[in-house]
Design a protein around this motif. Structure first.
Motif, PDB file in Angstrom:
ATOM      1  N   LEU B  11       0.875  -1.319  -0.074  1.00  0.00           N
ATOM      2  CA  LEU B  11      -0.161   0.424  -0.119  1.00  0.00           C
ATOM      3  C   LEU B  11       0.887   1.295  -0.050  1.00  0.00           C
ATOM      4  O   LEU B  11       0.800   2.757  -0.304  1.00  0.00           O
ATOM      5  CB  LEU B  11      -0.800   0.137   0.974  1.00  0.00           C
ATOM      6  CG  LEU B  11      -2.165  -1.338   1.590  1.00  0.00           C
ATOM      7  CD1 LEU B  11      -2.787  -1.356   2.490  1.00  0.00           C
ATOM      8  CD2 LEU B  11      -2.770  -1.226   0.031  1.00  0.00           C
ATOM      9  N   ILE B  12       2.535   1.028   0.633  1.00  0.00           N
ATOM     10  CA  ILE B  12       3.578   2.429   0.416  1.00  0.00           C
ATOM     11  C   ILE B  12       3.392   2.862  -0.917  1.00  0.00           C
ATOM     12  O   ILE B  12       4.164   3.856  -0.964  1.00  0.00           O
ATOM     13  CB  ILE B  12       4.471   2.047   1.762  1.00  0.00           C
ATOM     14  CG1 ILE B  12       3.915   2.014   2.601  1.00  0.00           C
ATOM     15  CG2 ILE B  12       5.012   3.466   0.982  1.00  0.00           C
ATOM     16  CD1 ILE B  12       4.651   1.534   3.937  1.00  0.00           C
ATOM     17  N   TRP B  13       3.926   1.890  -1.584  1.00  0.00           N
ATOM     18  CA  TRP B  13       4.242   1.732  -3.040  1.00  0.00           C
ATOM     19  C   TRP B  13       3.723   2.994  -4.082  1.00  0.00           C
ATOM     20  O   TRP B  13       5.237   3.773  -4.288  1.00  0.00           O
ATOM     21  CB  TRP B  13       4.308   0.526  -3.442  1.00  0.00           C
ATOM     22  CG  TRP B  13       5.152  -0.331  -2.677  1.00  0.00           C
ATOM     23  CD1 TRP B  13       5.891  -0.345  -1.736  1.00  0.00           C
ATOM     24  CD2 TRP B  13       5.699  -1.821  -3.783  1.00  0.00           C
ATOM     25  NE1 TRP B  13       6.861  -0.990  -1.341  1.00  0.00           N
ATOM     26  CE2 TRP B  13       6.888  -2.491  -2.425  1.00  0.00           C
ATOM     27  CE3 TRP B  13       5.318  -2.922  -5.323  1.00  0.00           C
ATOM     28  CZ2 TRP B  13       7.387  -3.854  -3.069  1.00  0.00           C
ATOM     29  CZ3 TRP B  13       5.983  -3.952  -4.814  1.00  0.00           C
ATOM     30  CH2 TRP B  13       6.351  -4.692  -3.805  1.00  0.00           C
ATOM     31  N   PRO B  14       2.658   2.875  -3.966  1.00  0.00           N
ATOM     32  CA  PRO B  14       1.974   4.476  -4.691  1.00  0.00           C
ATOM     33  C   PRO B  14       2.327   5.507  -4.180  1.00  0.00           C
ATOM     34  O   PRO B  14       3.109   6.357  -4.987  1.00  0.00           O
ATOM     35  CB  PRO B  14       0.691   4.190  -4.809  1.00  0.00           C
ATOM     36  CG  PRO B  14      -0.256   2.422  -4.820  1.00  0.00           C
ATOM     37  CD  PRO B  14       1.207   1.987  -3.541  1.00  0.00           C
ATOM     38  N   ALA B  15       2.441   5.876  -2.792  1.00  0.00           N
ATOM     39  CA  ALA B  15       2.722   6.467  -2.258  1.00  0.00           C
ATOM     40  C   ALA B  15       4.284   7.296  -2.529  1.00  0.00           C
ATOM     41  O   ALA B  15       4.920   8.341  -2.571  1.00  0.00           O
ATOM     42  CB  ALA B  15       2.571   6.998  -0.671  1.00  0.00           C
TER      43      ALA B  15
END
Lengths: 439, 289
Positions: B11-15
């Motif tokens: 979930l962190i990857w896009p941000a």
């Protein structure tokens, strides 16, 4: 069933997506296509030209609403004004040019465009435009033997002391020709209850009007190669003690109480109001201020005399200001050139020249009877050759730091000698950065 | 099991990607440019090593700008936090009009700096409202040219900034105060603790997380100050109120973009070097309490 529903939904979404992308594509391509073709509205879309102009020049004849409306009516091309903050005009334009977010037309000063905006790299050469053959004086629109800018006038802005002729008449004052006489005039005006001189030095460039003319007058009379020597580092700004004297003169006008009280809080945009309200009698400024006041009230009679820094000083002539330029990367090049053609047409140019009292720069446009103040300038200064190109015309670098130093003098932070010393260091650094030989 | 434990990281990857593309990458490009002679009037870039940085430290105006930046940062950190805590404690009490007062004190922080400037510039003139008010209450001797006196101008800008943003700090302190259990205060009252000892032994220690957040926000904001100075004084009169932010603008205005990015790199380094150790120190204090 569920699987079928999913397939159907995917199909619908894909169709909508394709449709919207196609719509986006056609919208975004439309203006570009129009621009490339050079036609206005040939593909149905209306072209809007972006014209960037400093807020301090928003009264320019080139951006008068009736002119823009007439252009739109004739060509179906709209002109949108981008008003840039006066003190940030150079910075904003530099950034826009650097990141290719260029306006289609820019109003700027030719001499400053050479130093601030890299004229050769960023702007279109206009030599082959149809109006160029009709020019009477190509030089005032040219740099490096090419026409880079557009104007209907060949006047240069004259800089000196703008004064209220009616007040001088009432107080029986004559135009001072020495600094001592000027102080005496100030004293008489102050005694009458009017502020003798308006100094709007919140705008630091306004503090440069006196030195720009006075330094140039000194150089012309005493050392004609002075600016060349400064530009080649053969001389330093601190080598000329008379410069400090000239700076001190302007400071003395403030120190002796002949100005508005809060000079560092008052700005140039208050000047017209101050003259209209007859609160002030004089101001160190250019003849454009007289035009601005006359537009609001033709019954106020203003004139211009030379900065009285030395006996019989010459009137400062600044490089012609407010020309139009077309950036090389203008998105609507053809339409931008069409805009210049439109203003250059005999009918439109004549209207502007008549309204502004300009000396026409086109062989088929007649110079009207000049306003009184301008005729006086011609008779008293231009005809007897008592004008001198201001210091700014000789500077190859950005002058903002000089203006800040001048402001600092009035804030009590620097003596005239310290102003020159600080500017000397900054000037050397700017010239070195620019790669000028000798620095 | 392994896949499940990695799931939150996906979930962190896009941000993270957006952060890298829009912050890390430009920052690295900026770092590169700060070692070049990138200028408006040059066709090509040349690597010039530390030259930009050497020139920065020989520029008297930049030294003045650094001094002003630190004055502004220190004054605003102290002002916004001391007043913020005082207001929060006052408006955490049982007052009938506390919600209205909270809204009033918070409201300046939602206004644009430009609006604040338009309001304050005429007020701060020599013949402005503030000097007239001082005169009316018999303190005319303290009247000043608030924005044009070189020796006080940066302090004036700092005071305007404190006026505008204290309400924001107050809101964070209020949230911190409301998270402190009332039982502590009841116990202190039973034990006969005075106002000062209740504040110093209970309120202050338990408010440390909010204090840390506010200190970091105000310190970083203070060191990065630009808009307040730009709209109120433009760095003037002369160069009297220049701060690092306005000096960066000046460098860009002179067409010296390599120099502008070099000063920006220095500012980034200064903010990092000051704020990270302070954050670590404050966090430790927080844990110790």
């Amino acid at each position: 069933m569920n699987h079928k529903m999913k397939k159907a939904a995917t199909g619908v979404i894909a169709s909508l997506l394709a449709l919207s992308l196609a719509a986006c594509g056609s919208n975004s391509n439309s203006p570009a296509g129009t621009a490339t073709n050079g036609g206005s509205g040939s593909s149905g879309g209306k072209v809007t030209l972006e014209l960037a102009i400093s807020k301090s020049s928003q009264d320019s004849a080139f951006v008068a609403q009736d002119l823009l409306d007439a252009f739109e009516k004739e060509t179906n091309i709209k002109v949108n004004l981008q008003l840039l903050p006066a003190e940030q005009t150079a910075t904003v334009l530099q950034t826009k040019l650097a990141v290719d977010e260029t306006p289609d037309i820019i109003q700027y000063n030719l001499a400053s465009a050479v130093t601030d905006l890299n004229l050769e790299r960023n702007f279109e050469i206009l030599d082959s435009e149809p109006w160029v053959d009709r020019l009477l004086n190509k030089d005032v629109l040219s740099a490096n033997d090419h026409v880079y800018s557009f104007h209907v006038s060949q006047d240069t802005g004259m800089q000196g002391v703008v004064y209220n002729k009616d007040m001088f008449k009432e107080l029986n004052l004559s135009i001072p020709t020495t600094f001592e006489e000027f102080l005496a005039v100030c004293e008489a005006i102050k005694a009458s209850g009017v502020t003798p001189v308006f100094m709007p030095f919140k705008d630091n460039w306004a503090a440069n009007i006196w030195p720009a003319a006075a330094f140039a007058d000194y150089a012309a009379k005493n050392d004609p190669t002075l600016f060349d020597d400064l530009n080649s580092n053969k001389k330093k700004w601190t080598d000329i003690p008379e410069f400090a004297t000239l700076l001190d003169q302007q400071y003395q006008v403030f120190k002796k109480g002949y100005t508005n009280a809060d000079i560092l809080s008052d700005s140039y945009d208050m000047a017209v109001g101050k003259f209209l309200d007859k609160e002030v009698a004089m101001m160190f400024m250019g003849d454009w201020l007289i035009e601005n006041v006359a537009e609001k009230d033709p019954n106020i009679h203003l004139g211009l005399f030379a900065i009285p820094s030395s006996k019989d000083a010459s009137l400062g002539a600044s490089p012609l200001g407010g020309q139009l330029f077309i950036p090389k990367k203008a998105k609507h090049m053809a339409e931008a050139k069409k805009f210049l053609e439109f203003i250059a047409s005999k009918e439109q140019a004549q209207k502007i020249v008549d309204a502004q009292g300009y000396v026409s720069n086109f062989n088929d446009v007649t110079t009207p009877k000049l306003p009184d103040y301008k005729q006086e300038i011609v008779d008293n200064y231009i005809t007897p050759k008592k004008t001198v190109l201001t210091m700014d015309a000789h500077m190859l670098v950005d002058r903002s730091e000089l203006y800040r130093n001048l402001q600092d003098e009035f804030a009590g932070g620097k003596t005239p000698e310290e102003v020159l010393s600080a500017w000397n260091d900054k000037f050397a650094q700017l010239m070195k950065d620019k790669g000028v030989a000798g620095f | 099991m392994k896949t499940k434990s990695l799931y939150p990281y996906y979930l962190i990857w896009p941000a993270l990607l957006v952060y890298c593309v829009f912050f890390v990458l430009p920052a690295l490009i900026g770092l590169f440019y700060s070692f070049t002679d990138w200028r408006l009037d040059r066709e090509t870039l040349k690597f010039i090593g530390w030259d930009n940085f050497k020139q920065i430290f020989s520029d008297k105006t930049l030294i003045l700008a650094l001094k002003n930046t630190f004055i502004f940062a220190i004054v605003t950190v102290i002002g916004k936090n001391v007043l913020g805590i005082a207001l929060a404690i006052g408006l955490n009490m049982r007052l009938k009009s506390k919600n209205l007062l909270r809204a009033i004190f918070y409201s300046p922080s939602i206004l644009s700096v430009l609006v604040i400037s338009i309001v304050f510039t005429p007020m701060l003139r020599t013949d402005g409202t503030i000097n007239k008010f001082l005169e009316a209450i018999g303190l005319g001797v303290f009247g000043q040219s608030w924005l044009t006196n070189p020796s006080i101008v940066i302090w004036t800008v700092a005071l305007v900034s404190i006026w505008q943003h204290t309400g924001f700090q107050m809101a964070i302190y209020l949230a911190g105060l409301q998270s402190i259990s009332k039982e502590y205060y009841e116990a202190a009252t039973i034990d006969g603790a005075g106002v000062w000892s209740t504040f110093s032994k209970i309120t202050l220690p338990l408010l440390l997380p909010a204090i840390n957040i506010n200190l970091m926000l105000t310190l970083i904001g203070g060191l990065k100050v630009f808009s307040e100075v730009f709209v109120l004084t433009g760095g003037g009169p002369g160069n009297a109120s220049q701060v690092v932010g306005t000096i960066i603008l000046r460098a860009f205005g002179e067409g010296n973009w390599g120099m502008g990015t070099a000063i920006n790199t220095l500012l980034f380094a200064a903010v990092t070097v000051i704020s990270i150790p302070l954050l670590i120190f404050m966090r430790r204090k927080e844990v110790a309490e």
